[in-house]
Design a protein around this motif. Structure first.
Motif, PDB file in Angstrom:
ATOM      1  N   ARG A 141      46.786  88.029  46.218  1.00  0.00           N
ATOM      2  CA  ARG A 141      46.838  87.435  47.352  1.00  0.00           C
ATOM      3  C   ARG A 141      47.904  86.135  47.187  1.00  0.00           C
ATOM      4  NH1 ARG A 141      45.954  82.605  49.781  1.00  0.00           N
ATOM      5  NH2 ARG A 141      44.941  81.876  48.106  1.00  0.00           N
ATOM      6  N   ARG A 142      47.672  85.526  46.275  1.00  0.00           N
ATOM      7  CA  ARG A 142      48.755  84.519  45.973  1.00  0.00           C
ATOM      8  C   ARG A 142      50.348  85.074  45.869  1.00  0.00           C
ATOM      9  NH1 ARG A 142      45.426  82.088  42.190  1.00  0.00           N
ATOM     10  NH2 ARG A 142      46.978  82.539  40.770  1.00  0.00           N
ATOM     11  N   SER A 143      50.393  86.013  45.098  1.00  0.00           N
ATOM     12  CA  SER A 143      51.528  86.701  44.982  1.00  0.00           C
ATOM     13  C   SER A 143      52.186  87.443  46.277  1.00  0.00           C
ATOM     14  CB  SER A 143      51.356  87.918  43.661  1.00  0.00           C
ATOM     15  OG  SER A 143      51.278  87.324  42.527  1.00  0.00           O
ATOM     16  N   MET A 144      51.278  88.016  46.914  1.00  0.00           N
ATOM     17  CA  MET A 144      51.767  88.496  48.182  1.00  0.00           C
ATOM     18  C   MET A 144      52.149  87.384  49.363  1.00  0.00           C
ATOM     19  SD  MET A 144      49.197  90.589  51.048  1.00  0.00           S
ATOM     20  CE  MET A 144      48.223  88.917  51.385  1.00  0.00           C
ATOM     21  N   ARG A 145      51.554  86.329  49.327  1.00  0.00           N
ATOM     22  CA  ARG A 145      52.224  85.258  50.342  1.00  0.00           C
ATOM     23  C   ARG A 145      53.355  84.624  49.634  1.00  0.00           C
ATOM     24  NH1 ARG A 145      49.893  86.164  54.916  1.00  0.00           N
ATOM     25  NH2 ARG A 145      47.468  86.022  54.973  1.00  0.00           N
ATOM     26  N   LYS A 146      53.623  84.592  48.398  1.00  0.00           N
ATOM     27  CA  LYS A 146      54.892  84.195  48.041  1.00  0.00           C
ATOM     28  C   LYS A 146      55.735  84.919  48.336  1.00  0.00           C
ATOM     29  CE  LYS A 146      52.961  81.468  43.956  1.00  0.00           C
ATOM     30  NZ  LYS A 146      52.777  81.423  42.504  1.00  0.00           N
ATOM     31  N   LEU A 147      55.621  86.196  48.039  1.00  0.00           N
ATOM     32  CA  LEU A 147      56.672  87.309  48.289  1.00  0.00           C
ATOM     33  C   LEU A 147      56.884  87.473  49.962  1.00  0.00           C
ATOM     34  CD1 LEU A 147      55.818  89.830  45.511  1.00  0.00           C
ATOM     35  CD2 LEU A 147      57.885  88.711  45.848  1.00  0.00           C
ATOM     36  N   ASP A 181      69.326  78.912  53.156  1.00  0.00           N
ATOM     37  CA  ASP A 181      68.022  79.931  53.772  1.00  0.00           C
ATOM     38  C   ASP A 181      67.618  80.774  52.500  1.00  0.00           C
ATOM     39  OD1 ASP A 181      68.353  79.175  56.219  1.00  0.00           O
ATOM     40  OD2 ASP A 181      69.530  80.776  56.769  1.00  0.00           O
ATOM     41  N   ILE A 182      68.798  81.243  51.669  1.00  0.00           N
ATOM     42  CA  ILE A 182      68.198  82.031  50.521  1.00  0.00           C
ATOM     43  C   ILE A 182      67.720  81.078  49.327  1.00  0.00           C
ATOM     44  CG2 ILE A 182      69.211  83.328  48.982  1.00  0.00           C
ATOM     45  CD1 ILE A 182      71.304  84.356  50.869  1.00  0.00           C
ATOM     46  N   LEU A 183      68.392  80.069  49.187  1.00  0.00           N
ATOM     47  CA  LEU A 183      67.736  79.059  48.182  1.00  0.00           C
ATOM     48  C   LEU A 183      66.300  78.421  48.661  1.00  0.00           C
ATOM     49  CD1 LEU A 183      70.951  76.847  47.820  1.00  0.00           C
ATOM     50  CD2 LEU A 183      69.981  78.290  46.022  1.00  0.00           C
ATOM     51  N   ASN A 184      66.121  78.447  49.654  1.00  0.00           N
ATOM     52  CA  ASN A 184      64.883  77.997  50.353  1.00  0.00           C
ATOM     53  C   ASN A 184      63.859  79.183  50.057  1.00  0.00           C
ATOM     54  OD1 ASN A 184      65.013  75.284  51.103  1.00  0.00           O
ATOM     55  ND2 ASN A 184      66.000  75.990  53.126  1.00  0.00           N
ATOM     56  N   ARG A 185      64.037  80.166  50.192  1.00  0.00           N
ATOM     57  CA  ARG A 185      63.223  81.370  49.921  1.00  0.00           C
ATOM     58  C   ARG A 185      63.076  81.874  48.275  1.00  0.00           C
ATOM     59  NH1 ARG A 185      64.392  86.578  53.941  1.00  0.00           N
ATOM     60  NH2 ARG A 185      64.328  85.463  55.973  1.00  0.00           N
ATOM     61  N   MET A 186      63.981  81.419  47.589  1.00  0.00           N
ATOM     62  CA  MET A 186      63.993  81.527  46.321  1.00  0.00           C
ATOM     63  C   MET A 186      62.940  80.728  45.698  1.00  0.00           C
ATOM     64  SD  MET A 186      67.629  81.749  44.793  1.00  0.00           S
ATOM     65  CE  MET A 186      67.217  81.741  42.935  1.00  0.00           C
ATOM     66  N   LYS A 187      62.758  79.528  46.235  1.00  0.00           N
ATOM     67  CA  LYS A 187      61.819  78.497  45.708  1.00  0.00           C
ATOM     68  C   LYS A 187      60.279  78.829  45.792  1.00  0.00           C
ATOM     69  CE  LYS A 187      64.471  74.372  47.512  1.00  0.00           C
ATOM     70  NZ  LYS A 187      64.524  73.285  48.560  1.00  0.00           N
ATOM     71  N   ALA A 188      60.159  80.019  46.583  1.00  0.00           N
ATOM     72  CA  ALA A 188      58.656  80.574  46.646  1.00  0.00           C
ATOM     73  C   ALA A 188      58.214  81.345  45.420  1.00  0.00           C
ATOM     74  CB  ALA A 188      58.539  81.811  48.007  1.00  0.00           C
ATOM     75  N   ILE A 189      59.201  82.059  44.587  1.00  0.00           N
ATOM     76  CA  ILE A 189      58.990  82.858  43.508  1.00  0.00           C
ATOM     77  C   ILE A 189      59.678  82.244  42.314  1.00  0.00           C
ATOM     78  CG2 ILE A 189      58.259  84.652  44.854  1.00  0.00           C
ATOM     79  CD1 ILE A 189      60.857  85.910  44.058  1.00  0.00           C
ATOM     80  N   TYR A 190      60.629  81.542  42.379  1.00  0.00           N
ATOM     81  CA  TYR A 190      61.336  80.881  41.247  1.00  0.00           C
ATOM     82  C   TYR A 190      60.820  79.629  40.908  1.00  0.00           C
ATOM     83  CZ  TYR A 190      64.067  85.381  41.390  1.00  0.00           C
ATOM     84  OH  TYR A 190      64.413  86.549  41.580  1.00  0.00           O
ATOM     85  N   ASP A 248      58.073  94.681  44.154  1.00  0.00           N
ATOM     86  CA  ASP A 248      57.976  93.368  43.516  1.00  0.00           C
ATOM     87  C   ASP A 248      56.579  92.999  43.437  1.00  0.00           C
ATOM     88  OD1 ASP A 248      60.726  92.915  43.085  1.00  0.00           O
ATOM     89  OD2 ASP A 248      60.975  91.226  44.916  1.00  0.00           O
ATOM     90  N   LEU A 249      55.749  93.291  44.553  1.00  0.00           N
ATOM     91  CA  LEU A 249      54.407  92.862  44.625  1.00  0.00           C
ATOM     92  C   LEU A 249      53.627  93.673  43.486  1.00  0.00           C
ATOM     93  CD1 LEU A 249      51.910  91.348  45.862  1.00  0.00           C
ATOM     94  CD2 LEU A 249      51.859  93.076  47.467  1.00  0.00           C
ATOM     95  N   PHE A 305      51.798  91.845  39.996  1.00  0.00           N
ATOM     96  CA  PHE A 305      50.479  92.120  39.718  1.00  0.00           C
ATOM     97  C   PHE A 305      50.394  92.945  38.168  1.00  0.00           C
ATOM     98  CE2 PHE A 305      46.448  93.886  39.695  1.00  0.00           C
ATOM     99  CZ  PHE A 305      45.487  92.982  39.949  1.00  0.00           C
ATOM    100  N   THR A 306      50.976  93.978  38.050  1.00  0.00           N
ATOM    101  CA  THR A 306      50.785  94.602  37.007  1.00  0.00           C
ATOM    102  C   THR A 306      51.052  94.009  35.533  1.00  0.00           C
ATOM    103  OG1 THR A 306      51.353  96.974  38.133  1.00  0.00           O
ATOM    104  CG2 THR A 306      51.497  97.025  35.787  1.00  0.00           C
ATOM    105  N   GLN A 307      52.239  93.375  35.626  1.00  0.00           N
ATOM    106  CA  GLN A 307      52.583  92.599  34.683  1.00  0.00           C
ATOM    107  C   GLN A 307      51.523  91.415  34.274  1.00  0.00           C
ATOM    108  OE1 GLN A 307      56.557  91.219  35.596  1.00  0.00           O
ATOM    109  NE2 GLN A 307      57.544  93.188  35.279  1.00  0.00           N
ATOM    110  N   TRP A 308      51.227  90.811  35.072  1.00  0.00           N
ATOM    111  CA  TRP A 308      49.986  89.648  34.819  1.00  0.00           C
ATOM    112  C   TRP A 308      48.848  90.406  34.396  1.00  0.00           C
ATOM    113  CZ3 TRP A 308      45.291  89.451  37.378  1.00  0.00           C
ATOM    114  CH2 TRP A 308      44.591  88.125  37.338  1.00  0.00           C
ATOM    115  N   PHE A 309      48.461  91.483  35.258  1.00  0.00           N
ATOM    116  CA  PHE A 309      47.084  92.016  34.904  1.00  0.00           C
ATOM    117  C   PHE A 309      47.162  92.639  33.449  1.00  0.00           C
ATOM    118  CE2 PHE A 309      44.062  95.757  34.575  1.00  0.00           C
ATOM    119  CZ  PHE A 309      42.994  95.198  35.244  1.00  0.00           C
TER     120      PHE A 309
END
Length: 244
Positions: free
Chosen positions: A27-33, A67-76, A120-121, A125-129
């Motif tokens: 869920r958290r990964s989905m929201r960030k992406l 805009d792009i830099l602000n979006r990057m903050k969600a996952i980087y 990406d989603l 998840f696969t890498q974490w799992f």
């Protein structure tokens, strides 16, 4: 143009591997992406061996560097974003716009695109799992299955109801508000981002943007849908698999 999709993906062998921790990470990964890719999650449901998402892929807009830099903050991380921002600014200051555009191109290719969002989603998840459970190899049965939702706003409402009622049909609960890992349950738990998805959906019918009004109408439709689907069995064998 703007498109709406119902996407489904299942765990390989349809094994029941999604417990509380796994669903929460997903869920958290989905929201960030959702933020990074610039898509809109209307609603969703994460079950023990599969998930559903109803989402909007907006028409691609021209994005500024900020805009792009602000979006990057969600996952980087902040360090990665700050370093990238510094290099991008230097390229712009020295009129090396071709270099700056080349830096941004890989990021832009992952935005406003259904396949890249899902890739990406599921990869995250696969890498974490696999790391947490000390395993290797494929986790998902296939890439994913999707349906393009066309026609009327009623079709979107019907699909949203169907998705949020998954835990009820599966016997996990009798009321979807009690299931944390669906859009309606998350919204009823107080999540503003989940409420925004359902408020947007209600806005198609010109309902008041007030959450109390929206939740009342949506809840009535949920229980009407549930009553009409008492004997409904979930089957996605006819959903096309997206393999492009």
């Amino acid at each position: 143009g703007t498109r709406h999709y119902h996407v489904v993906s299942r765990i390989v062998n349809r094994d029941f591997v999604m417990g509380y921790e796994e669903k929460e990470f997903f869920r958290r990964s989905m929201r960030k992406l959702e933020v990074f890719c610039g898509v809109r999650i209307i609603t969703y449901c994460i079950m023990s061996n599969h998930f559903h998402i109803l989402l909007e892929i907006p028409e691609t807009d021209k994005l500024s560097d900020d805009d792009i830099l602000n979006r990057m903050k969600a996952i980087y991380s902040k360090r990665v974003v700050d370093e990238f921002s510094k290099q991008l600014e230097q390229a712009r200051q020295h009129s090396k716009n071709d270099l700056a555009d080349a830096m941004l191109r890989p990021l832009l290719s992952r935005m406003h695109d259904l396949s890249m969002f899902m890739k990406d989603l599921k990869q995250r998840f696969t890498q974490w799992f696999n790391r947490v459970h000390e395993r290797r190899g494929t986790l998902w049965e296939e890439r994913f299955r999707c349906l393009l939702i066309e026609g009327s706003k009623h079709a979107l409402y019907t699909v949203a109801n169907y998705i949020d009622l998954n835990p009820v049909r599966s016997g996990i609960c009798t009321d979807p508000k009690d299931y944390r890992y669906c859009g309606y349950g998350e919204a009823m738990g107080g999540s503003l981002v989940a409420r925004n998805g359902l408020k947007w959906l209600a806005g198609l019918f010109q309902y008041s943007p007030n959450w109390r009004v929206v939740s009342k109408h949506y809840r009535l439709l949920l229980f009407e849908t549930n009553a009409s689907q008492t004997d409904f069995k979930e089957d996605h064998s006819e959903m096309p698999s997206l393999n492009r």
